[in-house]
Write a protein that holds these residues in place. Structure first.
Motif, short mmCIF file in Angstrom:
data_model
loop_
_atom_site.label_atom_id
_atom_site.label_comp_id
_atom_site.label_asym_id
_atom_site.label_seq_id
_atom_site.Cartn_x
_atom_site.Cartn_y
_atom_site.Cartn_z
N UNK A 36 0.83 -1.20 0.00
CA UNK A 36 0.00 0.00 0.00
C UNK A 36 0.87 1.26 0.00
N UNK A 37 1.97 1.23 0.75
CA UNK A 37 2.87 2.39 0.77
C UNK A 37 3.49 2.62 -0.60
N UNK A 38 3.83 1.56 -1.30
CA UNK A 38 4.40 1.71 -2.64
C UNK A 38 3.39 2.31 -3.61
N UNK A 96 5.85 -2.50 -9.70
CA UNK A 96 7.10 -2.09 -10.35
C UNK A 96 6.89 -1.80 -11.84
N UNK A 97 6.17 -2.71 -12.51
CA UNK A 97 5.91 -2.55 -13.95
C UNK A 97 5.11 -1.28 -14.23
N UNK A 98 4.06 -1.05 -13.45
CA UNK A 98 3.22 0.13 -13.69
C UNK A 98 3.93 1.43 -13.32
N UNK A 99 4.78 1.39 -12.29
CA UNK A 99 5.52 2.59 -11.92
C UNK A 99 6.54 2.97 -13.00
N UNK A 100 7.01 1.99 -13.72
CA UNK A 100 8.08 2.23 -14.70
C UNK A 100 7.61 2.25 -16.15
#
Length: 195
Positions: A36-38, A96-100
């Motif tokens: 959730x924090x990520x 990770x994929x969606x953030x990048x």
């Protein structure tokens, strides 16, 4: 003398078993807090937009339901733990994929601000559940019921942001559900049941 030693050994084994159970359930809830924090950090930085955060909340809801179902009997078997960890690992890869990816969000938009507030509330609720497990105020069964409530809130957030926008009325409904969940957490932590 032999009987006393056997009773003491059984008591010590039971204590270790209870501590291991708390550790296992607590570590699963701690992982929820981290995920959730990520998501919240991704919204704040703009690396996640509202629609992407909504998708991640939907996946988090599924994980919370898995935890709830696994803890119904008060125990988390190694197979259940492994299944939950696989789902959490997949969620981590998806974050990770969606953030990048190339999509960007506007962290200052009203919609993103609403989603950020809702996800922050999830972080707080999950921390309260984890603290209750660690302190012994919550049994595994109670934690399972509370995870089911978290799953409902996550689903509401996922539905609200599915179109890429969280409106004020949608946020009010989510906050109402969060308030209800907060009261549940308080009641379960302060009832007579102890680990």
């Amino acid at each position: 003398m032999k009987a006393t030693a056997t009773v003491v050994a059984a008591a010590v084994a039971a204590l270790f078993s209870i501590a291991a159970d708390a550790q296992t359930t607590g570590s699963e809830v701690q992982r929820d807090v981290n995920q959730q924090q990520r998501i919240e950090q991704g919204l704040k930085s703009g690396s996640l937009n509202t629609r992407e955060a909504s998708k991640l909340e939907s996946e988090q809801s599924r994980i919370d339901r898995m935890q709830s179902n696994a803890e119904k009997d008060g125990k988390l078997s190694p197979a259940e733990k492994a299944r939950i960890q696989r789902a959490q690992n997949q969620e981590s890869r998806d974050i990770n994929r969606l953030e990048n990816n190339a999509a960007r969000g506007n962290p200052n938009s009203a919609s993103s601000q609403r989603m950020q507030a809702d996800v922050q509330r999830n972080v707080n609720q999950e921390r309260r559940i984890e603290q209750g497990i660690q302190s012994g105020q919550l049994t595994n069964r109670e934690a399972g019921k509370l995870e089911r409530g978290q799953a409902r809130v996550d689903r509401a957030e996922a539905r609200a942001g599915a179109d890429g926008h969280v409106g004020p009325n949608e946020q009010r409904r989510i906050q109402k559900a969060e308030n209800k969940q907060s009261r549940r957490i308080y009641r379960e932590k302060h009832d007579a049941q102890k680990r």
